[in-house]
Motif scaffolding. Structure first.
Motif, PDB file in Angstrom:
ATOM      1  N   ALA A 230      15.071  75.539  52.776  1.00 50.68           N
ATOM      2  CA  ALA A 230      15.169  75.918  54.190  1.00 50.68           C
ATOM      3  C   ALA A 230      13.773  76.124  54.762  1.00 50.68           C
ATOM      4  N   ASN A 231      12.886  76.695  53.962  1.00 51.17           N
ATOM      5  CA  ASN A 231      11.514  76.887  54.414  1.00 51.17           C
ATOM      6  C   ASN A 231      10.774  75.560  54.529  1.00 51.17           C
ATOM      7  N   VAL A 232      11.054  74.632  53.619  1.00 51.67           N
ATOM      8  CA  VAL A 232      10.468  73.295  53.721  1.00 51.67           C
ATOM      9  C   VAL A 232      10.894  72.641  55.028  1.00 51.67           C
ATOM     10  N   LEU A 233      12.170  72.740  55.360  1.00 49.75           N
ATOM     11  CA  LEU A 233      12.658  72.159  56.612  1.00 49.75           C
ATOM     12  C   LEU A 233      11.961  72.780  57.817  1.00 49.75           C
ATOM     13  N   ALA A 234      11.759  74.103  57.774  1.00 50.98           N
ATOM     14  CA  ALA A 234      11.070  74.778  58.876  1.00 50.98           C
ATOM     15  C   ALA A 234       9.630  74.289  58.991  1.00 50.98           C
ATOM     16  N   ALA A 235       8.974  74.087  57.854  1.00 51.41           N
ATOM     17  CA  ALA A 235       7.596  73.589  57.868  1.00 51.41           C
ATOM     18  C   ALA A 235       7.539  72.154  58.384  1.00 51.41           C
ATOM     19  N   LEU A 236       8.523  71.342  58.013  1.00 48.22           N
ATOM     20  CA  LEU A 236       8.585  69.971  58.533  1.00 48.22           C
ATOM     21  C   LEU A 236       8.739  69.978  60.049  1.00 48.22           C
ATOM     22  N   GLN A 237       9.583  70.849  60.546  1.00 47.22           N
ATOM     23  CA  GLN A 237       9.795  70.921  61.994  1.00 47.22           C
ATOM     24  C   GLN A 237       8.540  71.380  62.728  1.00 47.22           C
ATOM     25  N   ALA A 238       7.735  72.190  62.047  1.00 42.61           N
ATOM     26  CA  ALA A 238       6.475  72.623  62.657  1.00 42.61           C
ATOM     27  C   ALA A 238       5.420  71.514  62.629  1.00 42.61           C
ATOM     28  N   GLY A 239       5.648  70.480  61.795  1.00 39.43           N
ATOM     29  CA  GLY A 239       4.729  69.351  61.756  1.00 39.43           C
ATOM     30  C   GLY A 239       3.868  69.237  60.520  1.00 39.43           C
ATOM     31  N   MET A 240       4.151  70.019  59.476  1.00 34.25           N
ATOM     32  CA  MET A 240       3.331  69.984  58.266  1.00 34.25           C
ATOM     33  C   MET A 240       3.613  68.730  57.439  1.00 34.25           C
ATOM     34  N   VAL A 241       2.554  68.166  56.845  1.00 34.61           N
ATOM     35  CA  VAL A 241       2.700  66.875  56.157  1.00 34.61           C
ATOM     36  C   VAL A 241       2.343  66.906  54.675  1.00 34.61           C
ATOM     37  N   ASN A 242       1.756  67.994  54.173  1.00 35.19           N
ATOM     38  CA  ASN A 242       1.384  68.086  52.756  1.00 35.19           C
ATOM     39  C   ASN A 242       2.160  69.217  52.087  1.00 35.19           C
ATOM     40  N   TYR A 243       2.799  68.901  50.950  1.00 34.74           N
ATOM     41  CA  TYR A 243       3.631  69.880  50.251  1.00 34.74           C
ATOM     42  C   TYR A 243       3.304  69.841  48.764  1.00 34.74           C
ATOM     43  N   GLU A 244       3.616  70.964  48.082  1.00 39.93           N
ATOM     44  CA  GLU A 244       3.535  70.949  46.629  1.00 39.93           C
ATOM     45  C   GLU A 244       4.722  71.711  46.053  1.00 39.93           C
ATOM     46  N   SER A 245       5.086  71.346  44.822  1.00 35.52           N
ATOM     47  CA  SER A 245       6.314  71.851  44.231  1.00 35.52           C
ATOM     48  C   SER A 245       6.248  71.655  42.722  1.00 35.52           C
ATOM     49  N   SER A 246       7.311  72.063  42.022  1.00 35.95           N
ATOM     50  CA  SER A 246       7.328  71.885  40.566  1.00 35.95           C
ATOM     51  C   SER A 246       8.668  71.324  40.122  1.00 35.95           C
ATOM     52  N   MET A 247       8.649  70.598  39.014  1.00 39.28           N
ATOM     53  CA  MET A 247       9.875  70.044  38.469  1.00 39.28           C
ATOM     54  C   MET A 247      10.811  71.176  38.059  1.00 39.28           C
ATOM     55  N   GLY A 248      12.066  71.049  38.458  1.00 39.16           N
ATOM     56  CA  GLY A 248      13.037  72.070  38.120  1.00 39.16           C
ATOM     57  C   GLY A 248      12.829  73.384  38.826  1.00 39.16           C
ATOM     58  N   GLY A 249      11.859  73.442  39.739  1.00 36.10           N
ATOM     59  CA  GLY A 249      11.584  74.681  40.457  1.00 36.10           C
ATOM     60  C   GLY A 249      11.009  75.780  39.588  1.00 36.10           C
ATOM     61  N   ILE A 250      10.370  75.421  38.455  1.00 31.96           N
ATOM     62  CA  ILE A 250       9.834  76.462  37.580  1.00 31.96           C
ATOM     63  C   ILE A 250       8.487  76.954  38.088  1.00 31.96           C
ATOM     64  N   GLY A 251       8.047  78.089  37.561  1.00 30.33           N
ATOM     65  CA  GLY A 251       6.754  78.632  37.937  1.00 30.33           C
ATOM     66  C   GLY A 251       6.842  80.082  38.354  1.00 30.33           C
ATOM     67  N   GLY A 252       5.706  80.638  38.678  1.00 28.75           N
ATOM     68  CA  GLY A 252       5.639  82.041  39.058  1.00 28.75           C
ATOM     69  C   GLY A 252       4.411  82.678  38.446  1.00 28.75           C
ATOM     70  N   GLN A 253       4.432  83.975  38.284  1.00 29.13           N
ATOM     71  CA  GLN A 253       3.314  84.655  37.632  1.00 29.13           C
ATOM     72  C   GLN A 253       3.138  84.136  36.210  1.00 29.13           C
ATOM     73  N   PRO A 254       1.899  84.144  35.693  1.00 29.25           N
ATOM     74  CA  PRO A 254       1.718  83.805  34.280  1.00 29.25           C
ATOM     75  C   PRO A 254       2.570  84.720  33.404  1.00 29.25           C
ATOM     76  N   ALA A 255       3.213  84.126  32.404  1.00 30.54           N
ATOM     77  CA  ALA A 255       4.094  84.899  31.529  1.00 30.54           C
ATOM     78  C   ALA A 255       3.326  86.022  30.839  1.00 30.54           C
ATOM     79  N   ASN A 256       3.973  87.160  30.682  1.00 28.17           N
ATOM     80  CA  ASN A 256       3.342  88.245  29.925  1.00 28.17           C
ATOM     81  C   ASN A 256       3.986  88.424  28.548  1.00 28.17           C
ATOM     82  N   PHE A 257       4.613  87.321  28.090  1.00 29.02           N
ATOM     83  CA  PHE A 257       5.228  87.291  26.768  1.00 29.02           C
ATOM     84  C   PHE A 257       5.294  85.824  26.356  1.00 29.02           C
TER      85      PHE A 257
END
Length: 336
Positions: A230-257
């Protein structure tokens, strides 16, 4: 709806995606993924973090990953068209990137990061904002002299997990400062899923109204609460053309375990459940954009194949729906 007909997508799985995994991802798997992403059409990928691996052991193989990608015969015909990015939050990491670049196997681009929230910034970098700006003002020209491009990231735009609400105008000021001191592009990051679509549209509209060049701005969303696309769609509507993402939507803070061993990471997680956080899914985003008639410049079927393999690499079900259900058949969508 008004939105761009062509976008550029950078995949950051090898760095941002894998950094959150609680098992060490084999070096060979990281190199394989980078190769496959490049073969699928990605020309901007993040591959590692050059900071001290003591607290982030997922990056203890940083040199080997870079060297493996650079020496790969499978992508030798494409590597000159690809920008490899490494995270370099502090001075020693920048020095390491410059030296590796001089030796011929280093990154093409490095990334610095500031947060509009002082507390969040101090947690990430160990420096105050004032001291960090002084540091990057010194190192950006040195990076450029070595042939490195520089990204300046702005975080906590829509809120801070430590301090709470933030002022979006401050992020606009930080963006202009990055560009004024020589950053080649700026990433606008929602690192904890605080952004909602209405405020995303408002912010990117403010950003473009401020006079910055759209091609130098990069959209980075997490989908902690399920709002990523939904946020990507909002950014597209605002006119943004460069995006980044991850496979499977993984990621976040570096693991602490990692591999059964507690490590410092960047401190205590600010998520209630670290297993259900991450970035926008590359697979779902490119399938959605394709259905909207937006040219992603990617081989979408190959992207979905890669997504399935990343699930096997991580050993768990990830957050892409498209690798389960595939693309919408043309007979159903009515598109040619």
């Amino acid at each position: 709806m008004n939105y761009p007909k062509r976008v550029t997508i950078g995949d950051i799985t090898v760095r941002d995606g894998f950094q959150h995994e609680e098992k060490f991802i084999p070096t060979e798997a990281k190199i394989w993924l980078a190769e496959e992403l490049i073969l699928a059409g990605f020309r901007h990928i993040e591959v590692t973090n050059l900071g001290n691996p003591k607290g982030m052991p997922q990056f203890k193989d940083a040199d080997e990953v870079l060297k493996g990608i650079r020496s790969s015969k499978k992508i030798a015909h494409l590597i000159d068209k690809v920008s490899l990015t490494c995270i370099t939050i502090r001075e020693k990491a920048v020095e390491r990137a410059i030296e590796a670049r001089k030796e011929g196997w280093g990154p093409d681009r490095i990334l610095f990061m500031v947060s509009t929230s002082e507390s969040h910034h101090k947690t990430n970098s160990g420096l105050s904002l004032a001291d960090y700006w002084k540091m990057v003002e010194k190192w950006i020209p040195l990076a450029h002299d070595a042939g490195l491009k520089v990204n300046g990231t702005v975080s906590t735009i829509w809120g801070c997990p430590i301090e709470g609400p933030t002022d979006m105008n401050k992020a606009i000021e930080f963006t202009k400062h990055w560009l004024d001191i020589g950053a080649n592009d700026v990433e606008h990051a929602d690192h904890d899923g605080s952004a909602s679509p209405d405020r995303v549209y408002k912010y990117y509209s403010m950003l473009l109204d401020s006079g910055v060049r759209v091609e130098k701005q990069i959209v980075h969303f997490h989908t902690t609460r399920g709002w990523g696309l939904a946020n990507v769609l909002a950014a597209l509507q605002a006119g943004m053309v460069n995006y980044e993402s991850s496979m499977g939507g993984i990621g976040g803070q570096p693991a602490n375990f990692v591999d059964g061993v507690p490590v410092t990471g960047t401190g205590k997680y600010y998520y209630k459940d670290p297993n259900i956080v991450g970035l926008v899914s590359t697979e779902d985003m490119v399938v959605m954009m394709d259905e909207m008639g937006i040219d992603t410049q990617l081989d979408i079927d190959k992207v979905l194949e890669i997504g399935g393999m990343v699930e096997r690499i991580t050993g768990r079900r990830l957050r892409s729906e498209s690798i389960r259900n595939g693309r919408i058949p043309k007979s159903l969508s009515g598109r040619k």
